[in-house]
Design a protein around this motif. Structure first.
Motif, mmCIF file in Angstrom:
data_model
loop_
_atom_site.group_PDB
_atom_site.id
_atom_site.type_symbol
_atom_site.label_atom_id
_atom_site.label_comp_id
_atom_site.label_asym_id
_atom_site.label_seq_id
_atom_site.Cartn_x
_atom_site.Cartn_y
_atom_site.Cartn_z
ATOM 1 N N VAL A 69 0.771 -0.942 -0.067
ATOM 2 C CA VAL A 69 0.066 0.183 -0.084
ATOM 3 C C VAL A 69 0.675 1.224 -0.123
ATOM 4 O O VAL A 69 0.526 2.213 -0.717
ATOM 5 C CB VAL A 69 -0.845 -0.237 1.251
ATOM 6 N N MET A 70 1.756 1.295 0.873
ATOM 7 C CA MET A 70 2.741 2.330 0.738
ATOM 8 C C MET A 70 3.623 2.597 -0.427
ATOM 9 O O MET A 70 3.675 4.059 -1.140
ATOM 10 C CB MET A 70 3.845 2.221 1.824
ATOM 11 N N GLY A 71 4.005 1.583 -1.313
ATOM 12 C CA GLY A 71 4.197 1.522 -2.621
ATOM 13 C C GLY A 71 3.281 2.145 -3.540
ATOM 14 O O GLY A 71 3.769 2.970 -4.332
ATOM 15 N N LEU A 72 2.265 1.741 -3.657
ATOM 16 C CA LEU A 72 0.992 2.302 -4.310
ATOM 17 C C LEU A 72 0.876 3.831 -4.025
ATOM 18 O O LEU A 72 0.566 4.692 -4.995
ATOM 19 C CB LEU A 72 -0.035 1.432 -4.218
ATOM 20 N N GLN A 73 0.887 4.095 -2.898
ATOM 21 C CA GLN A 73 0.495 5.643 -2.515
ATOM 22 C C GLN A 73 1.577 6.529 -3.004
ATOM 23 O O GLN A 73 1.428 7.448 -3.446
ATOM 24 C CB GLN A 73 0.536 5.543 -0.977
ATOM 25 N N ASN A 74 3.141 5.956 -3.111
ATOM 26 C CA ASN A 74 4.111 6.666 -3.575
ATOM 27 C C ASN A 74 3.764 6.977 -5.037
ATOM 28 O O ASN A 74 4.053 7.933 -5.747
ATOM 29 C CB ASN A 74 5.241 6.110 -3.007
ATOM 30 N N ALA A 75 3.429 5.472 -5.653
ATOM 31 C CA ALA A 75 3.437 5.876 -7.090
ATOM 32 C C ALA A 75 2.228 6.617 -7.457
ATOM 33 O O ALA A 75 2.132 6.965 -8.831
ATOM 34 C CB ALA A 75 3.306 4.329 -7.595
ATOM 35 N N LEU A 76 1.321 6.759 -6.737
ATOM 36 C CA LEU A 76 -0.027 7.150 -7.115
ATOM 37 C C LEU A 76 -0.369 8.637 -6.494
ATOM 38 O O LEU A 76 -1.338 9.006 -6.325
ATOM 39 C CB LEU A 76 -1.284 6.540 -6.901
ATOM 40 N N ALA A 77 0.816 9.227 -5.827
ATOM 41 C CA ALA A 77 0.796 10.573 -5.201
ATOM 42 C C ALA A 77 0.015 11.380 -5.748
ATOM 43 O O ALA A 77 0.261 11.936 -6.864
ATOM 44 C CB ALA A 77 2.167 10.912 -4.805
ATOM 45 N N GLY A 78 -0.808 12.089 -4.731
ATOM 46 C CA GLY A 78 -1.734 13.167 -5.347
ATOM 47 C C GLY A 78 -3.015 12.900 -5.979
ATOM 48 O O GLY A 78 -4.081 13.703 -6.337
ATOM 49 N N SER A 79 -3.324 11.455 -6.334
ATOM 50 C CA SER A 79 -4.450 11.084 -7.140
ATOM 51 C C SER A 79 -5.550 10.608 -6.101
ATOM 52 O O SER A 79 -5.386 10.313 -5.062
ATOM 53 C CB SER A 79 -3.966 9.798 -8.230
ATOM 54 N N ALA A 80 -6.798 10.545 -6.572
ATOM 55 C CA ALA A 80 -7.898 10.032 -5.852
ATOM 56 C C ALA A 80 -7.459 8.476 -5.350
ATOM 57 O O ALA A 80 -8.110 8.345 -4.365
ATOM 58 C CB ALA A 80 -9.116 10.001 -6.693
ATOM 59 N N GLU A 81 -7.052 7.781 -6.329
ATOM 60 C CA GLU A 81 -6.519 6.366 -5.842
ATOM 61 C C GLU A 81 -5.506 6.524 -4.405
ATOM 62 O O GLU A 81 -5.868 5.565 -3.547
ATOM 63 C CB GLU A 81 -6.204 5.516 -6.915
ATOM 64 N N SER A 82 -4.792 7.593 -4.718
ATOM 65 C CA SER A 82 -3.901 7.484 -3.249
ATOM 66 C C SER A 82 -4.640 7.721 -2.037
ATOM 67 O O SER A 82 -4.438 7.338 -1.111
ATOM 68 C CB SER A 82 -2.841 8.626 -3.744
ATOM 69 N N ARG A 83 -5.586 8.532 -2.240
ATOM 70 C CA ARG A 83 -6.389 8.998 -0.906
ATOM 71 C C ARG A 83 -7.186 8.022 -0.543
ATOM 72 O O ARG A 83 -7.352 7.641 0.624
ATOM 73 C CB ARG A 83 -7.250 10.311 -1.122
ATOM 74 N N VAL A 117 -5.650 5.428 1.814
ATOM 75 C CA VAL A 117 -5.120 5.738 3.242
ATOM 76 C C VAL A 117 -6.112 4.876 4.134
ATOM 77 O O VAL A 117 -5.632 4.287 5.183
ATOM 78 C CB VAL A 117 -5.719 7.402 3.523
ATOM 79 N N ASP A 118 -7.358 4.792 3.759
ATOM 80 C CA ASP A 118 -8.477 3.914 4.640
ATOM 81 C C ASP A 118 -7.708 2.437 5.005
ATOM 82 O O ASP A 118 -7.950 1.886 5.553
ATOM 83 C CB ASP A 118 -9.728 3.949 4.033
ATOM 84 N N LEU A 119 -7.507 1.882 3.712
ATOM 85 C CA LEU A 119 -6.954 0.648 3.570
ATOM 86 C C LEU A 119 -5.518 0.485 4.637
ATOM 87 O O LEU A 119 -5.411 -0.548 5.361
ATOM 88 C CB LEU A 119 -6.482 0.134 2.392
ATOM 89 N N ARG A 120 -4.757 1.434 4.584
ATOM 90 C CA ARG A 120 -3.782 1.429 5.362
ATOM 91 C C ARG A 120 -4.022 1.594 6.787
ATOM 92 O O ARG A 120 -3.377 0.968 7.871
ATOM 93 C CB ARG A 120 -2.557 2.719 5.214
ATOM 94 N N GLN A 121 -5.132 2.314 7.166
ATOM 95 C CA GLN A 121 -5.458 2.544 8.537
ATOM 96 C C GLN A 121 -5.968 0.959 8.955
ATOM 97 O O GLN A 121 -5.987 0.638 10.313
ATOM 98 C CB GLN A 121 -6.554 3.558 8.542
ATOM 99 N N ASP A 122 -6.727 0.283 8.126
ATOM 100 C CA ASP A 122 -7.310 -0.768 8.414
ATOM 101 C C ASP A 122 -6.095 -1.574 8.656
ATOM 102 O O ASP A 122 -6.338 -2.666 9.683
ATOM 103 C CB ASP A 122 -7.988 -1.599 7.373
#
Length: 691
Positions: A342-356, A359-364
């Protein structure tokens, strides 16, 4: 006349003594019956608590599903896994708005799917479903006739995260017969008759009329306590009759003797009075001896009862530890691997709606890791309490222990509580087991967190203390010497003096039923005293609590100045043979190592691994579980030595009761549950050491 009065007086005295002594023996017999019944009650609790754990796992399964279709697809597999080795588990069901929407085994599906439980003609069924839909805890219905046939109990619990189309209740159906057969392993002697009542006072086993003036032993079961009634088979009077006969015979002899003396010594009243006085003193001394023997016997029986209770808990802890640690290892490992993705996907999709949305998945995933930390802590407490934990005392730095577990501590205490750590700059070396010291810190911090219901601050400090005399005040009674002090301070609700006096006792807790085990602080006390240390507590209601641990400080050496650098997990392309009988854990370990660049080959058990090695496969390292079918890890390591193969062996284990763990320098060891980072670091250290 004097002789007649003497006879009547002796007779009345004998009757009074006989009545008193009979009541004393009956009370002693009651304590003995309670000691017989206690292990049986503990066994029943253990059987049902294992099913309660499976029910909680089913709730977690439903909460974790991404879609209804995924849940329906995975449900049969999960249900079959929960039924494995589950005594008396007849069926597993998912309910929504009172209807059965999924059931396992499949044989029940055709006639039970869609069944409206809220319209069931039995009021007890309707009431149980409604209570479960409204309650936050597990609800038990029964004993009752089951839809699957026979008589049993129905366990229900509401799903934590109810979503559209998903079930709102999970259900387990238990057959009472096999459940009680398993509990009967803690057999009650044939001289004692028992009756088991449910929370409503209705009989589940035995007839209440068969027990007279019974003892009552509670059985803690879910949303209502059961009760075990017990009494001797022939009644209390008959049970003490054999012990009364010698005393009654002695009393009769004394009465006859006194009467004979009175009739035979006519005219010698003074001599008779002296003889009676002497005999009375002897009787009093005999009574005192009997009373003292009774008290000593009662104390011995109380110690026996406590020993049996401790043994039962230890057996339970050792029995579940191996499987529980295997599950925790898979949970922690896959959760951390998912978190990294998930961290890798967040970095790759930084700023996009998918990245936001990630966040919930990472909190889970973070919540999963928190729950795994708490479960790992509980398992460690049970293992330490049952003395089944591997202990390897060594020279460790207290500052390093506190630093290494800060991240886990912050996850455990939550965001409302501020954690402050203050460590002295100088190294604080002690001789202890590093894992147990970490457990001491975690237990004290978690206990401090529970004293902060509305948030607050927990302060963890380490200091050195040199004293030439016995300390006074907060550390009163600490002998002279060089000590390392670990203090955990909170500004919470505090404790009165009577609670402080009992806080180290096993199973003592001020928490609500189900919120605490009462093992945390007793485990701290056992670990510290085993390491030659002392524990102190200073608490004031409304002002907070400070718990201080004092351990003997080792002499300073240059090696204490700088901590050894961590071993990197970077691979040089080594080949590792992973030997593990649990398929999920085998896949997890393989995936962790492959992501770090290792070449991995797997084996299902020791026999499979030995066949691969005999066929010419030559790994750089064998990573093996200890207990497996056909051939365990220890036997595999011995076979490797016998064949003359030159590659290291790294054991991993969840501490199953009775297993032989390696205790030599020839083989390395890592305990379950472990994190991916810990596994990679341990593997690399073994490879580097052998190189």
């Amino acid at each position: 006349m004097a002789a007649l009065l003497t006879f009547v007086g002796a007779l009345l005295l004998g009757i009074a003594f006989d009545r008193w002594y009979r009541e004393s023996l009956i009370e002693r017999e009651r304590e003995r019956v309670r000691s017989y019944v206690a292990p049986y009650a503990v066994a029943i609790e253990g059987v049902f608590n294992r099913h309660v754990g499976r029910l909680a796992g089913l709730v977690a399964f439903v909460d974790a599903q991404p879609s209804v279709e995924a849940m329906r697809t995975a449900f049969p597999t999960i249900a079959e896994g929960l039924r494995t080795a589950a005594t008396g588990l007849r069926a597993i069901q998912l309910n929504r708005e009172g209807r059965i929407v999924a059931t396992y085994p499949a044989a029940d599906s055709l006639r039970l799917l869609g069944y409206d439980l809220l319209s069931d003609p039995r009021a007890e069924i309707r009431d149980g479903v409604q209570r479960a839909m409204d309650a936050e805890h597990m609800i038990i219905t029964g004993p009752i006739a089951l839809l699957q046939g026979g008589t049993g109990l129905i366990l229900r619990q509401r799903v934590s995260n109810v979503r559209a189309g998903f079930p709102d209740l999970v259900t387990m159906v238990l057959d009472l017969g096999p459940v009680f057969e398993e509990a009967d392993g803690a057999a009650v002697p044939a001289t004692v008759r028992t009756v088991l009542l449910d929370r409503r006072g209705q009989s589940m086993r035995g007839e209440p009329a068969d027990v007279s003036e019974p003892t009552m032993t509670p059985v803690r079961i879910g949303d209502g306590d059961w009760t075990v009634l017990a009494s001797p088979v022939g009644g209390w009077g008959e049970s003490v009759e054999a012990d009364l006969r010698p005393t009654r015979a002695a009393t009769l002899v004394i009465i006859v003797l006194l009467t004979s003396l009175a009739f035979g010594v006519v005219g010698r009243e003074e001599t008779l009075r002296e003889a009676v006085t002497g005999r009375t003193r002897e009787l009093a001394r005999a009574n005192d001896d009997l009373r003292r023997e009774g008290e000593e016997r009662l104390q011995l029986e109380e110690r026996l009862l406590h020993s049996q209770k401790m043994e039962a808990v230890g057996t339970l802890a050792g029995g579940i530890a191996h499987d529980f640690n295997n599950l925790l290892t898979a949970i922690v490992g896959f959760a951390q691997l998912s978190e990294q993705q998930v961290m890798g996907l967040q970095n790759a999709l930084a700023g996009s709606a998918e990245s936001r949305s990630l966040v919930d998945l990472r909190q889970d995933l973070t919540e999963i890791l928190k729950a795994a930390d708490r479960a790992s802590l509980l398992t460690a407490q049970l293992l330490a309490f049952s003395r089944r934990q591997t202990i390897t005392p060594s020279r460790v730095n207290m500052n390093g222990i506190v630093h290494d577990i800060q991240r886990m501590l912050r996850r455990l205490i939550g965001e409302q509580v501020l954690l402050v750590t203050e460590a002295t700059p100088q190294p604080l070396p002690v001789m202890a087991d590093g894992g147990q010291l970490a457990q001491v810190v975690v237990n004290l911090v978690v206990n401090a967190r529970d004293a902060l219901p509305n948030g607050g601050t927990i302060r963890v400090t380490t200091t050195a203390l040199d004293t030439d005399t016995v300390s006074e005040g907060l550390l009163g009674g600490l002998p002279a010497g060089q000590w390392v002090l670990l203090s955990v301070e909170d500004d919470g609700i505090g404790m009165p003096a009577d609670i402080v006096a009992r806080m180290w006792e096993p199973f003592f807790t001020t928490k609500q039923l189900g919120d605490g085990t009462g093992l945390g602080l007793s485990t701290v006390y056992g670990i510290v005293t085993q390491a030659g240390g002392h524990v102190f507590c200073d608490s004031t209601p409304g002002r907070g609590t400070t718990v201080t641990v004092a351990l003997p400080r080792l002499a300073h050496t240059p090696g204490d100045v700088v901590e050894a650098p961590p071993v990197t997990g970077t691979s040089d392309g080594e080949v590792i043979l992973v030997v593990e009988d649990e398929a999920g854990l085998r896949r997890l370990v393989s995936e962790i190592l492959r992501r770090k660049g290792y070449q991995v080959q797997v084996a299902q058990d020791g026999a499979d691994a030995l066949e691969q090695l005999a066929a010419g496969f030559t790994p750089d390292l064998v990573l093996t579980d200890v207990v497996m079918p056909r051939m365990g890890g220890r036997e595999l390591a011995d076979a490797i030595v016998e064949h003359g193969w030159q590659f290291p062996v790294l054991f991993m284990s969840g501490y199953q009761a009775g297993e032989e763990l390696p205790d030599d320098e020839e083989h390395a060891f890592i305990g379950k549950p472990f994190t991916p980072e810990a596994l990679v670091s341990r593997v690399r250290k073994v490879l580097v050491t052998r190189i």
